[in-house]
Motif scaffolding. Sequence first.
Motif, PDB file in Angstrom:
ATOM      1  N   PRO A   8       0.807  -1.232   0.000  1.00 50.49           N
ATOM      2  CA  PRO A   8       0.000   0.000   0.000  1.00 50.49           C
ATOM      3  C   PRO A   8       0.841   1.283   0.000  1.00 50.49           C
ATOM      4  O   PRO A   8       0.306   2.350  -0.243  1.00 50.49           O
ATOM      5  N   ASP A   9       2.134   1.178   0.259  1.00 46.67           N
ATOM      6  CA  ASP A   9       2.898   2.405   0.505  1.00 46.67           C
ATOM      7  C   ASP A   9       3.689   2.939  -0.686  1.00 46.67           C
ATOM      8  O   ASP A   9       4.472   3.876  -0.531  1.00 46.67           O
ATOM      9  N   ASN A  10       3.466   2.374  -1.889  1.00 51.80           N
ATOM     10  CA  ASN A  10       4.054   3.007  -3.070  1.00 51.80           C
ATOM     11  C   ASN A  10       3.101   4.082  -3.578  1.00 51.80           C
ATOM     12  O   ASN A  10       1.902   3.839  -3.688  1.00 51.80           O
ATOM     13  N   ILE A  11       3.644   5.239  -3.894  1.00 56.65           N
ATOM     14  CA  ILE A  11       2.785   6.307  -4.431  1.00 56.65           C
ATOM     15  C   ILE A  11       2.292   5.899  -5.817  1.00 56.65           C
ATOM     16  O   ILE A  11       1.143   6.111  -6.168  1.00 56.65           O
ATOM     17  N   THR A  27       0.930   3.245  -7.913  1.00 59.43           N
ATOM     18  CA  THR A  27       0.305   1.947  -7.643  1.00 59.43           C
ATOM     19  C   THR A  27       0.686   0.895  -8.691  1.00 59.43           C
ATOM     20  O   THR A  27       0.538  -0.299  -8.436  1.00 59.43           O
ATOM     21  N   LEU A  70      -5.822  -2.823  -4.357  1.00 56.85           N
ATOM     22  CA  LEU A  70      -5.305  -2.269  -3.104  1.00 56.85           C
ATOM     23  C   LEU A  70      -6.389  -2.116  -2.046  1.00 56.85           C
ATOM     24  O   LEU A  70      -6.098  -1.910  -0.868  1.00 56.85           O
ATOM     25  N   ARG A 113      -1.222  13.385 -15.099  1.00 55.96           N
ATOM     26  CA  ARG A 113      -0.142  14.029 -14.352  1.00 55.96           C
ATOM     27  C   ARG A 113       1.071  14.272 -15.232  1.00 55.96           C
ATOM     28  O   ARG A 113       1.931  15.067 -14.904  1.00 55.96           O
ATOM     29  N   LEU A 121       4.702  15.737 -14.480  1.00 53.40           N
ATOM     30  CA  LEU A 121       5.477  14.513 -14.304  1.00 53.40           C
ATOM     31  C   LEU A 121       6.049  14.064 -15.646  1.00 53.40           C
ATOM     32  O   LEU A 121       5.319  13.610 -16.532  1.00 53.40           O
ATOM     33  N   ASP A 162      -3.267  10.041 -12.709  1.00 57.97           N
ATOM     34  CA  ASP A 162      -3.295   9.722 -11.280  1.00 57.97           C
ATOM     35  C   ASP A 162      -3.636   8.235 -11.147  1.00 57.97           C
ATOM     36  O   ASP A 162      -4.578   7.755 -11.778  1.00 57.97           O
ATOM     37  N   GLN A 192      -4.166   6.403  -8.165  1.00 58.97           N
ATOM     38  CA  GLN A 192      -4.639   5.930  -6.854  1.00 58.97           C
ATOM     39  C   GLN A 192      -5.876   5.036  -6.931  1.00 58.97           C
ATOM     40  O   GLN A 192      -6.018   4.090  -6.171  1.00 58.97           O
ATOM     41  N   ARG A 193      -6.788   5.347  -7.869  1.00 62.29           N
ATOM     42  CA  ARG A 193      -8.044   4.585  -7.936  1.00 62.29           C
ATOM     43  C   ARG A 193      -8.027   3.476  -8.980  1.00 62.29           C
ATOM     44  O   ARG A 193      -8.968   2.694  -9.061  1.00 62.29           O
ATOM     45  N   ASP A 238      -8.734  -0.180  -8.130  1.00 64.20           N
ATOM     46  CA  ASP A 238     -10.077  -0.460  -7.592  1.00 64.20           C
ATOM     47  C   ASP A 238     -10.965  -1.059  -8.683  1.00 64.20           C
ATOM     48  O   ASP A 238     -11.925  -1.771  -8.383  1.00 64.20           O
ATOM     49  N   LYS A 287       4.339   6.669   4.594  1.00 61.60           N
ATOM     50  CA  LYS A 287       4.159   5.224   4.801  1.00 61.60           C
ATOM     51  C   LYS A 287       3.140   4.959   5.922  1.00 61.60           C
ATOM     52  O   LYS A 287       2.257   4.117   5.773  1.00 61.60           O
ATOM     53  N   LEU A 301      -0.397   5.704   4.840  1.00 56.27           N
ATOM     54  CA  LEU A 301      -0.960   4.716   3.900  1.00 56.27           C
ATOM     55  C   LEU A 301      -1.135   3.324   4.515  1.00 56.27           C
ATOM     56  O   LEU A 301      -1.783   2.461   3.919  1.00 56.27           O
ATOM     57  N   THR A 302      -0.537   3.101   5.656  1.00 55.02           N
ATOM     58  CA  THR A 302      -0.595   1.742   6.206  1.00 55.02           C
ATOM     59  C   THR A 302      -1.173   1.669   7.619  1.00 55.02           C
ATOM     60  O   THR A 302      -1.607   0.613   8.048  1.00 55.02           O
ATOM     61  N   THR A 353      -6.848  13.271  -4.391  1.00 53.22           N
ATOM     62  CA  THR A 353      -5.387  13.225  -4.453  1.00 53.22           C
ATOM     63  C   THR A 353      -4.797  14.620  -4.274  1.00 53.22           C
ATOM     64  O   THR A 353      -5.128  15.540  -5.018  1.00 53.22           O
ATOM     65  N   ARG A 399      -2.341  17.784  -4.516  1.00 58.68           N
ATOM     66  CA  ARG A 399      -1.399  18.282  -5.527  1.00 58.68           C
ATOM     67  C   ARG A 399      -0.412  19.260  -4.921  1.00 58.68           C
ATOM     68  O   ARG A 399       0.654  19.491  -5.484  1.00 58.68           O
ATOM     69  N   PRO A 442       8.810  12.998  -4.567  1.00 51.86           N
ATOM     70  CA  PRO A 442       8.487  11.558  -4.606  1.00 51.86           C
ATOM     71  C   PRO A 442       7.001  11.271  -4.378  1.00 51.86           C
ATOM     72  O   PRO A 442       6.539  10.182  -4.697  1.00 51.86           O
ATOM     73  N   ASN A 472     -11.927   7.918  -1.782  1.00 52.36           N
ATOM     74  CA  ASN A 472     -10.938   6.863  -1.979  1.00 52.36           C
ATOM     75  C   ASN A 472      -9.959   6.918  -0.804  1.00 52.36           C
ATOM     76  O   ASN A 472      -9.403   7.978  -0.500  1.00 52.36           O
ATOM     77  N   ARG A 524      -6.913   5.871  -0.233  1.00 53.95           N
ATOM     78  CA  ARG A 524      -5.530   6.291  -0.474  1.00 53.95           C
ATOM     79  C   ARG A 524      -5.442   7.798  -0.728  1.00 53.95           C
ATOM     80  O   ARG A 524      -4.534   8.466  -0.241  1.00 53.95           O
ATOM     81  N   GLU A 525      -6.366   8.315  -1.504  1.00 49.49           N
ATOM     82  CA  GLU A 525      -6.340   9.746  -1.800  1.00 49.49           C
ATOM     83  C   GLU A 525      -6.483  10.550  -0.509  1.00 49.49           C
ATOM     84  O   GLU A 525      -5.790  11.548  -0.302  1.00 49.49           O
TER      85      GLU A 525
END
Lengths: 457, 457
Positions: free
Chosen positions: A158-161, A163, A196, A360, A388, A414, A416-417, A420, B31, B34-35, B358, B360, B383, B433, B435-436
């Motif tokens: 879960p902790d990677n930005i 996904t 996730l 992004r 990005l 993005d 994150q979703r 899902d 981290k 998110l966890t 999310t 920005r 990051p 969401n 994570r967001e």
Amino acid sequence: MKKVLFGGLLLLTSLGFSQSNDEQMLQSIYKTALTNSQCYSWLDDLSNKVGQRLSGSEGAQKGVLYTKQQLEALGLDRVFLQEVMVPKWVRGDMETAYIIDAKTKIKVPICALGGSIATPKSGITAEVIEVHSLKELETLGEANIKGKIVFFNRPMEPDNIDTFLSYSRCGDQRYAGAAEAAKFGAIATIVRSLNLRLDDFPHTGATSYGSLPKSQYIPAAAISTNGAELLSKKLKENPKLTFFFKQSCQLFEDVLSYNVIGEIKGSVHPEKIMVVSGHLDSWDLADGSHDDGAGCVQSMAVLELFKKLNYQPKNTIRVVLYMNEENGGRGGKQYEAESKRNNENHIFAVESDAGGFTPRGFSLECDDANFAKVKSWVPLFEPYLIHLFVKGYTGADIHPLTSEKIVKAGLRPDSQRYFDHHHAANDTFDAINKRELELGAATMASLVYLFDQYGID
Amino acid sequence: MKKVLFGGLLLLTSLGFSQSNDEQMLQSIYKTALTNSQCYSWLDDLSNKVGQRLSGSEGAQKGVLYTKQQLEALGLDRVFLQEVMVPKWVRGDMETAYIIDAKTKIKVPICALGGSIATPKSGITAEVIEVHSLKELETLGEANIKGKIVFFNRPMEPDNIDTFLSYSRCGDQRYAGAAEAAKFGAIATIVRSLNLRLDDFPHTGATSYGSLPKSQYIPAAAISTNGAELLSKKLKENPKLTFFFKQSCQLFEDVLSYNVIGEIKGSVHPEKIMVVSGHLDSWDLADGSHDDGAGCVQSMAVLELFKKLNYQPKNTIRVVLYMNEENGGRGGKQYEAESKRNNENHIFAVESDAGGFTPRGFSLECDDANFAKVKSWVPLFEPYLIHLFVKGYTGADIHPLTSEKIVKAGLRPDSQRYFDHHHAANDTFDAINKRELELGAATMASLVYLFDQYGID
């Protein structure tokens, strides 16, 4: 032409003018995408009128005809279908599965993995062994695995930005789990869905038996994340519980399908081709609005926007809607084979296959000179919150393309979703936001415009 | 301490060390968010157990008690309620509305605007005049307006990337439309919902009668965007059609409510206060998950994260959950009044009130020196894809805060979907969401950490 007289001053003036032209063009692109593009209504049709588009299915064929027709209506210079033979895998009846404990029988949501064989008609019932990696199979060995169902339950981190990184670090369970477990005598595999979130949707996706002899193939299914959590908990309480599941999927002979292609001929370099692309096929559990209906309509919208803005590209801009990304990648390979046969020169290719979410930026496969060129455009993208630009993998369908010099780009929305919905029954049109989708189209069109104007180094 | 001996080299080394410490701290913050944060489950409770929290309602009081209890469970140095008198406006029965044409009577979705008076019990039926701005009222004059319902139908501009800009350019119709139309003899106003999407949700929000005498107040309601499109179309076909609507809302005497406050005392400068905040009240049509349940739980999570990471802040970190942002802003004003009375020194305040999407970056209200400081931290945020640091308006509740030197920040999440849900019945937990939401909390905590470490200039 008067400016030529001003010598040194000219450079600044014309650079200034050029910069301002680009700024204006990007502004027009974004404005038109947000106010006057068919992008969203195309996706509505593709999702709700055409529906699921698994390779070899009737839906896929409907998708081919629908998008060809829409491209023709844009008044492009050329629209055509490119033949490609694709696998035809059919799910059959919806799957059923139960956790069977001494006193209880709990239904859990599963789905066959794409490419899997069926269970016997009466289903499979066996003890379950939970593992978290392919390596763990070796440690456990045949003594612990033979005759059992292997349950791969390593969750996505879960902790990677990003996904997609979590996805790539878990994918081996789904892709190679069945083939590896079979080697140790497993009779089936159940894989935790690559999601996730904790929910009740099983996520399908391709599995491969690799070089395993056909006689050793075992059925493979995905279980929802909530189902996986429950199964794991129940196994801790009773390691001897059994799991029942039944699926009737089947692989048929390859069938004929098509990549859908349309283009605007270049006004200066018609022989230089720039590809904008997504994949037309989807998995069968839903209509594939994010994966990858979004990428298809965004790619179509790039040509639509240029047409609406009366932009005459210097190079040939070609939209390619690939068939069969999901379970074979045949469309991408066929496109490259045809391109080689015709001695085509591709200078650029961009792919959108990461969902229709707020864009992004881009990942890029190119040399340093072209990367520096892209970096010089960063200020042009700033007003649109596109920030990005990184070197990295771009996309499965443009991956095979190998012109002598080519810049490849992958749209990075993005993320994150995304997981899902990915490969699950909820990858549907209601999960699409119109503005986010349109912004993705505008962002692709902007990068194509800039490379069309300034060429590749 | 050995490093002191190295003189000039020290500076580089310690800067390098410090940078690496900050990098590690941000990594830990993200981290943990998110966890291992309660952020999402708090919002689940606030949305689904507490529910709507309109100022003065039972729901608002339940929200006060719930968040106070949760803050107490974090083991903070101090948790308390701050009294604030708030308006109590009650919607009453759900509204009904019809477009009445010669042969047809079409039901359309409306809702009373917050602060509006009721219609007579039997409702209002009148002809409709469509306008697109307050200025147009002057042009039309009393001759064209008197006795009619004024229908404000200027849509939000779709082509701004920042949807809050589109919102601010349309808000006058809702906020001042009724008061202005009444001056020309209108008997009611219907306002197109402030929503970029075409759908069936009417969006409420505050309206103000300004200095209008009470006897001249007229009822004001919002109509869904689909309803507005239909009404406009029908008016073109028949300008003499009538509109019926009925609402029974009522304004009562002010009632006692509370800001909810918790703090970790600063280990070096306990007298210097840094505020992290959202607003606890919501509109009454839904549970206000995005507006602003998200901002509340993210703010609570900043203190939770510091506790979980055993981070001892140098300055006092104070979470403030303001009451009554939506229809009065009393909580923010009361907080500032109390702060002045107690001679408190606020060096920093951040507010999250733009949805749980999310993140920005941040908008900032500060001098150039502090802005440059923030800019120097940009690489630390990269990051996490946090890239937007701009000067600009930060938030309604921290706006009144006026310490001698203070840096104010507003969390800026992706804004594309916000107005699909804002002030409407679909501002619910399913639109969040996990994570967001968590990434927003981590982003706030990171900025608070950096200002806590390096102070303000």
